[in-house]
Write a protein that holds these residues in place. Structure first.
Motif, PDB file in Angstrom:
ATOM      1  N   ARG A   1     -34.888 -81.666  99.206  1.00  0.00           N
ATOM      2  CA  ARG A   1     -36.007 -82.033  98.336  1.00  0.00           C
ATOM      3  C   ARG A   1     -36.786 -83.218  98.895  1.00  0.00           C
ATOM      4  N   VAL A   2     -36.085 -84.169  99.505  1.00  0.00           N
ATOM      5  CA  VAL A   2     -36.752 -85.382  99.988  1.00  0.00           C
ATOM      6  C   VAL A   2     -36.994 -85.353 101.493  1.00  0.00           C
TER       7      VAL A   2
ATOM      8  N   LEU B   1     -38.714 -89.620  92.082  1.00  0.00           N
ATOM      9  CA  LEU B   1     -38.260 -88.312  92.567  1.00  0.00           C
ATOM     10  C   LEU B   1     -39.051 -87.175  91.927  1.00  0.00           C
TER      11      LEU B   1
ATOM     12  N   ILE C   1     -42.240 -86.333  93.693  1.00  0.00           N
ATOM     13  CA  ILE C   1     -42.191 -85.789  95.061  1.00  0.00           C
ATOM     14  C   ILE C   1     -42.410 -84.277  95.039  1.00  0.00           C
TER      15      ILE C   1
ATOM     16  N   TRP D   1     -31.380 -92.292 101.552  1.00  0.00           N
ATOM     17  CA  TRP D   1     -31.401 -91.429 100.367  1.00  0.00           C
ATOM     18  C   TRP D   1     -30.011 -91.219  99.779  1.00  0.00           C
TER      19      TRP D   1
ATOM     20  N   LYS E   1     -39.691 -87.315 103.281  1.00  0.00           N
ATOM     21  CA  LYS E   1     -40.292 -88.198 102.281  1.00  0.00           C
ATOM     22  C   LYS E   1     -39.704 -89.602 102.441  1.00  0.00           C
TER      23      LYS E   1
ATOM     24  N   PHE F   1     -33.173 -88.313 107.517  1.00  0.00           N
ATOM     25  CA  PHE F   1     -33.503 -89.141 106.377  1.00  0.00           C
ATOM     26  C   PHE F   1     -33.147 -90.613 106.587  1.00  0.00           C
TER      27      PHE F   1
END
Length: 308
Positions: free
Chosen positions: A235-236, A305, A308, A253, A239, A10
């Motif tokens: 979750r991210v 968020l 996403i 993040w 992304k 990330f």
């Protein structure tokens, strides 16, 4: 709480990676420029990014792991860290903290926060004495009743220790969204300095009632599980951060999640846990002295968020 799920995927490109790999000494020169928030009962100032120790510091007597945790703690203090949160129920964590503190020369700003966890007042006192020994501190800064266990009796005991100047602050904790009704009654009726609750960008139940109530009552708030035990990073995964997040002081993040939490006016400190020095650097940079997101920006962070 624990952020053991991998964060390396990330990081934001070469510029962010270079800054995160800077040594603690590079950032130590900026440690006086970190944000500070106020403990309402005394107006004492404190860095809003603290450190949790659940799981991450429960490493027993393994020499290599003790050395690694000492490096993590050294990074924490080098970057302006103060509040370390632990508990007798966290295995060897308190002992490991004490070991690390004994090998550091720059821990003068330590804010020691631990807990009692027992139905027995006698056992609660013994736990406090053990914590004094393990942290090597006669006076502990904060002792909290862990998950409200026998809170009436334990708060009375802790209040006596506070009068004896063996504790500076007393409080209670909850986690995972449990026992909020009982916590509300305690906030309304008891003379406490701190409450600890689960609060992060997805777990926001406490925003409705508990955070405003704590603020009205002049009670400091510690936010646990700021990364949902690492699940927020899942979750991210893969992304990108929104381009505008840099304007809010977020280079990765971890900072996005932490700056959302500490920008709430009722929150005093968030306590992410980690066993990695580079993760600690990410966490602590969330408190660099840049204006926190306002209410409009916080909503924008949430909306991104949720999309996403």
């Amino acid at each position: 709480m624990h952020d053991h799920l991998d964060r390396r995927s990330f990081l934001l490109g070469s510029m962010a990676s270079a800054s995160l790999l800077a040594t603690p000494d590079v950032w130590a020169g900026k440690r006086t420029r970190h944000l500070q928030k106020t403990i309402p009962s005394t107006l004492e100032l404190i860095n809003p990014i603290g450190m949790g120790t659940w799981i991450t510091f429960n490493v027993g007597r393994d020499k290599h792991l003790l050395y690694e945790r000492t490096k993590v703690l050294s990074t924490f203090f080098s970057l302006g860290g103060q509040l370390i949160d632990s508990s007798p129920m966290y295995g060897s964590s308190e002992r490991v903290i004490g070991h690390a503190l004994g090998h550091l020369t720059h821990a003068q700003n330590l804010f020691s926060a631990t807990k009692t966890w027992s139905n027995s007042v006698t056992e609660g006192k013994r736990q406090f004495e053990d914590s004094q020994m393990l942290w090597e501190r006669r006076q502990l800064d904060l002792v909290q009743v862990h998950n409200l266990v026998a809170w009436q009796d334990q708060l009375a005991m802790l209040s006596e220790l506070k009068q004896q100047k063996l504790i500076r602050y007393v409080g209670v904790t909850t986690s995972h969204g449990r026992r909020h009704g009982e916590l509300r009654k305690i906030i309304e009726s008891q003379n406490i300095d701190f409450v600890q609750v689960t609060y992060n960008v997805l777990d926001r139940e406490v925003e409705t009632e508990l955070l405003p109530l704590a603020r009205d009552k002049g009670i400091a708030v510690i936010a646990n599980r700021p990364f949902q035990g690492g699940r927020l990073f899942q979750r991210v995964s893969n992304k990108p951060l929104p381009r505008w997040s840099a304007e809010l002081g977020c280079e990765n993040w971890a900072q996005y999640f932490l700056r959302f939490i500490i920008s709430h006016p009722a929150v005093t400190c968030a306590i992410p846990a980690t066993s990695k020095t580079n993760h600690m650097q990410q966490n602590m940079q969330a408190a660099l002295n840049m204006e926190l997101p306002n209410e409009k920006q916080r909503k924008k962070m949430l909306n991104y968020l949720q999309g996403i």
